[in-house]
Design a protein around this motif. Sequence first.
Motif, PDB file in Angstrom:
ATOM      1  N   ASP A  92       0.847  -1.192   0.000  1.00  0.00           N
ATOM      2  CA  ASP A  92       0.000   0.000   0.000  1.00  0.00           C
ATOM      3  C   ASP A  92       0.882   1.240   0.000  1.00  0.00           C
ATOM      4  OD1 ASP A  92      -2.283  -1.512   0.069  1.00  0.00           O
ATOM      5  OD2 ASP A  92      -2.789  -1.066   2.146  1.00  0.00           O
ATOM      6  N   GLY A  93       0.475   2.229  -0.764  1.00  0.00           N
ATOM      7  CA  GLY A  93       1.207   3.488  -0.830  1.00  0.00           C
ATOM      8  C   GLY A  93       2.237   3.556  -1.935  1.00  0.00           C
ATOM      9  N   GLU A 109      -1.740   5.121  -7.076  1.00  0.00           N
ATOM     10  CA  GLU A 109      -1.275   4.757  -5.741  1.00  0.00           C
ATOM     11  C   GLU A 109      -1.891   3.408  -5.395  1.00  0.00           C
ATOM     12  OE1 GLU A 109      -1.270   6.184  -1.086  1.00  0.00           O
ATOM     13  OE2 GLU A 109      -1.990   7.560  -2.615  1.00  0.00           O
ATOM     14  N   VAL A 110      -1.042   2.463  -4.995  1.00  0.00           N
ATOM     15  CA  VAL A 110      -1.514   1.119  -4.691  1.00  0.00           C
ATOM     16  C   VAL A 110      -2.299   1.135  -3.379  1.00  0.00           C
ATOM     17  CG1 VAL A 110      -0.844  -1.264  -4.205  1.00  0.00           C
ATOM     18  CG2 VAL A 110       0.375   0.049  -5.965  1.00  0.00           C
ATOM     19  N   THR A 111      -3.502   0.622  -3.461  1.00  0.00           N
ATOM     20  CA  THR A 111      -4.385   0.441  -2.306  1.00  0.00           C
ATOM     21  C   THR A 111      -5.048  -0.924  -2.456  1.00  0.00           C
ATOM     22  OG1 THR A 111      -6.300   1.365  -3.453  1.00  0.00           O
ATOM     23  CG2 THR A 111      -4.921   2.931  -2.201  1.00  0.00           C
ATOM     24  N   GLN A 112      -5.736  -1.361  -1.426  1.00  0.00           N
ATOM     25  CA  GLN A 112      -6.463  -2.620  -1.526  1.00  0.00           C
ATOM     26  C   GLN A 112      -7.530  -2.519  -2.612  1.00  0.00           C
ATOM     27  OE1 GLN A 112      -5.568  -5.438  -0.318  1.00  0.00           O
ATOM     28  NE2 GLN A 112      -7.294  -6.537  -1.168  1.00  0.00           N
ATOM     29  N   ARG A 115      -5.893  -2.997  -5.960  1.00  0.00           N
ATOM     30  CA  ARG A 115      -5.573  -4.419  -6.161  1.00  0.00           C
ATOM     31  C   ARG A 115      -6.814  -5.196  -6.592  1.00  0.00           C
ATOM     32  NH1 ARG A 115      -3.165  -3.838  -1.432  1.00  0.00           N
ATOM     33  NH2 ARG A 115      -0.965  -3.390  -1.598  1.00  0.00           N
TER      34      ARG A 115
END
Length: 128
Positions: A92-93, A109-112, A115
């Motif tokens: 995350d982040g 920005e990678v977050t759940q 995903r």
Amino acid sequence: MVCTVGDVVTHSALARGIIPAVGVIDGFTMRSPYLAMPEISHHILRVRNPAGTITDELVAVLNEAVMSTPCMILVDGEEDLAVLPLIRFLPDGALVLYGQPNEGVVVCEVTQELRLRADDLLSCFESV
């Protein structure tokens, strides 16, 4: 953590002193050879991935790269779809930058939630 997918985006990041944790390139931009890449001093992994596909080998190499940053992946074929499986392996982040032809750079920005969206898109692919 910043990751890049695409030759122009990766080159632009490196030229500005941004060292991608993972960079994924194939030597082409918009199906034309890209010859402007600066010298790469990262750990380098190589993988074959035909156009329009996401091979099991590409997925494995993306996972390996995230575990051994900084790392550059040189794709024999096409790297365009690598963003989707890459998102699965990042914390995350993390930021993923990739090129949108004739538009510019997309930053995710990678977050759940991201995903889950990537997994949803990946579920639409056929296994061969």
